[in-house]
Enzyme design. Structure first.
Site, PDB file in Angstrom:
ATOM      1  N   ASP A  42       2.016 -10.801   3.081  1.00  0.00           N
ATOM      2  CA  ASP A  42       1.423  -9.787   2.212  1.00  0.00           C
ATOM      3  C   ASP A  42       2.260  -9.788   0.933  1.00  0.00           C
ATOM      4  OD1 ASP A  42       0.681  -7.508   0.840  1.00  0.00           O
ATOM      5  OD2 ASP A  42       0.917  -6.136   2.530  1.00  0.00           O
ATOM      6  N   TRP A  93       3.679  -0.654   4.922  1.00  0.00           N
ATOM      7  CA  TRP A  93       2.568  -1.617   4.913  1.00  0.00           C
ATOM      8  C   TRP A  93       2.725  -2.632   6.027  1.00  0.00           C
ATOM      9  CZ3 TRP A  93      -1.115   0.592   2.608  1.00  0.00           C
ATOM     10  CH2 TRP A  93      -0.907   1.346   1.462  1.00  0.00           C
ATOM     11  N   LYS A 149      -1.655  -4.238  -8.145  1.00  0.00           N
ATOM     12  CA  LYS A 149      -0.250  -4.045  -8.494  1.00  0.00           C
ATOM     13  C   LYS A 149       0.176  -4.968  -9.634  1.00  0.00           C
ATOM     14  CE  LYS A 149      -0.143  -1.397  -4.811  1.00  0.00           C
ATOM     15  NZ  LYS A 149       0.044  -1.841  -3.442  1.00  0.00           N
TER      16      LYS A 149
HETATM   17  C1  LIG Z   1      -0.483  -1.314  -2.013  1.00  0.00           C
HETATM   18  C2  LIG Z   1      -0.127  -2.201  -0.882  1.00  0.00           C
HETATM   19  C3  LIG Z   1      -1.004  -2.418   0.210  1.00  0.00           C
HETATM   20  C4  LIG Z   1      -2.334  -1.710   0.328  1.00  0.00           C
HETATM   21  O1  LIG Z   1      -3.256  -2.279  -0.502  1.00  0.00           O
HETATM   22  P1  LIG Z   1      -4.787  -1.784  -0.512  1.00  0.00           P
HETATM   23  O2  LIG Z   1      -5.399  -2.781  -1.437  1.00  0.00           O
HETATM   24  O3  LIG Z   1      -4.795  -0.387  -1.018  1.00  0.00           O
HETATM   25  O4  LIG Z   1      -5.325  -1.879   0.875  1.00  0.00           O
HETATM   26  C5  LIG Z   1      -0.612  -3.293   1.194  1.00  0.00           C
HETATM   27  N1  LIG Z   1       0.578  -3.925   1.142  1.00  0.00           N
HETATM   28  C6  LIG Z   1       1.449  -3.733   0.130  1.00  0.00           C
HETATM   29  C7  LIG Z   1       2.752  -4.454   0.121  1.00  0.00           C
HETATM   30  C8  LIG Z   1       1.116  -2.860  -0.905  1.00  0.00           C
HETATM   31  O5  LIG Z   1       1.986  -2.656  -1.920  1.00  0.00           O
END
Ligand SMILES: *Cc1c(COP(=O)(O)O)cnc(C)c1O
Length: 362
Positions: A173, A99, A197
């Protein structure tokens, strides 16, 4: 048979959140209308958004001067919205996994995006510490929890980052560890994440942004990609994803009733300890992440080389015992158990027992 949901995302939610969301789909707050068919305007939905924002600020201890907004597009849209809104010329990224790498790739389209350090050569099994943050960068971007590789920036390593960032704006993030522990929000310019998540079903993205970092880039920002549009519109500039947003509000209520992020952290420490202990004592499994960088949210483990042929057999055994979603990501292999806020200690103990029983029968 009882199922234990260890999916990495979309993932487990508190049972009562699922039940209350389902009730609202049938009858929204006794209105005789479904959540799916009401207007997001007027009296129905505005209080839901207001409560979600207020609870996020309260539970996560977000100081004055920050806005909380809920958007569509996932964390992946944030990979480009962040540089679009914040990067004039230069940005810096800590590359700790898939990511982080995707975020960095997007920033490269806007100017000079520097990778300050990476653990790619070690298949992202640790969080690098030996780097400088360029002081002329418009921001420094981190991924606090690496969902795929099972590493997380520990509180100690976050403190190191706070100390060494100097005057550079910190962007994170936090898709997969938001609300799993207390965070010193005042250290950040912007925090974002997909809600699927730890917060809600897929479809809504949270952004926490310090208002004074916006409005400094010279490029034209399309209306929908400008954070200020959504701050001014109170997350209602256009139709918001009403169902996931409603669930997010319910999850925040649940978290508040269950000791907030402090309570969640205590439970998360205990759950992770129980599972890592089991893996460390196992004769057939071994953890993949460096010990000090182990994630409390995503526990990655593989079979030792001499037991590799048991991969499918253990998978089958665990599935029969009700374990769901424990197959590792293809870039790590083996197994991954995600222990988000809604996972109970009973669920973790069931997995530990499953591993123990499997080893006994070998
Ligand atoms: C799942 C995830 C993403 C992607 O998220 P989307 O909402 O599917 O774009 C980005 N960063 C991390 C750390 C993730 O776990």
């Amino acid at each position: 048979m009882k199922k234990y949901n260890f999916n990495a995302g979309p993932s487990i939610l508190p049972q009562e959140v699922i039940r209350q969301t389902a009730e609202a789909v049938l009858d929204f707050q006794g209105e005789g209308l479904s959540l799916l068919e009401i207007s997001h305007r007027a009296k129905y939905f505005q209080p839901v958004v207001d409560e979600a924002v207020a609870l996020m600020k309260e539970v996560f201890h977000i100081p004055e001067g920050y806005s909380v907004i809920f958007l569509g597009g996932g964390a992946s849209l944030q990979f480009c919205m962040v540089p679009f809104n914040l990067m004039e010329r230069k940005s810096a990224y800590l590359n700790t996994g898939v990511w982080a790498k995707k975020a960095l790739k997007e920033a490269k389209g806007f100017g000079e995006a520097v990778e300050v350090a990476t653990s790619a050569e070690a298949n992202f099994t640790f969080i690098p510490t030996d780097y400088e943050i360029p002081q002329d960068a418009d921001y420094f971007h981190i991924t606090t929890n690496n969902t795929i590789y099972g590493t997380e920036i520990s509180d100690d390593k976050l403190k190191d980052i706070y100390a060494k960032k100097g005057k550079v704006t910190l962007v994170a993030d936090m898709s997969s560890d938001v609300l799993s522990r207390p965070i010193d929000i005042s250290q950040y310019g912007l925090i974002y994440g997909g809600a699927q998540k730890n917060l809600a079903p897929a479809g809504v993205t949270f952004v926490i942004v310090r208002d004074d970092i916006l409005g400094h880039v010279t490029r034209h920002i399309p209306t929908m990609l400008d954070y200020r549009t959504h701050i001014e519109g109170g997350s209602m500039f256009n139709t918001p994803p009403v169902l996931p947003l409603y669930s997010a509000m319910l999850t925040l209520r649940w978290l508040k009733q269950n000791g907030g992020v402090e309570g969640a952290e205590k439970r998360n420490i205990e759950k992770a300890r129980v599972l890592y202990d089991c893996i460390d004592k196992s004769k057939i499994f071994v953890g993949t992440a460096k010990e000090e960088d182990r994630s409390r949210m995503n526990v990655c483990f593989v079979l030792k080389p001499e037991y590799q042929e048991l991969q499918d057999d253990f998978m089958k055994f665990a599935t029969e015992r009700g374990m769901v979603g424990i197959k590792g990501h293809r870039s790590v292999g083996g197994f991954r158990a995600s222990l988000y806020n809604a996972m109970t200690i009973e669920g973790v103990k069931a997995l530990v027992e499953c591993i123990g029983d499997y080893e006994k029968k070998l």
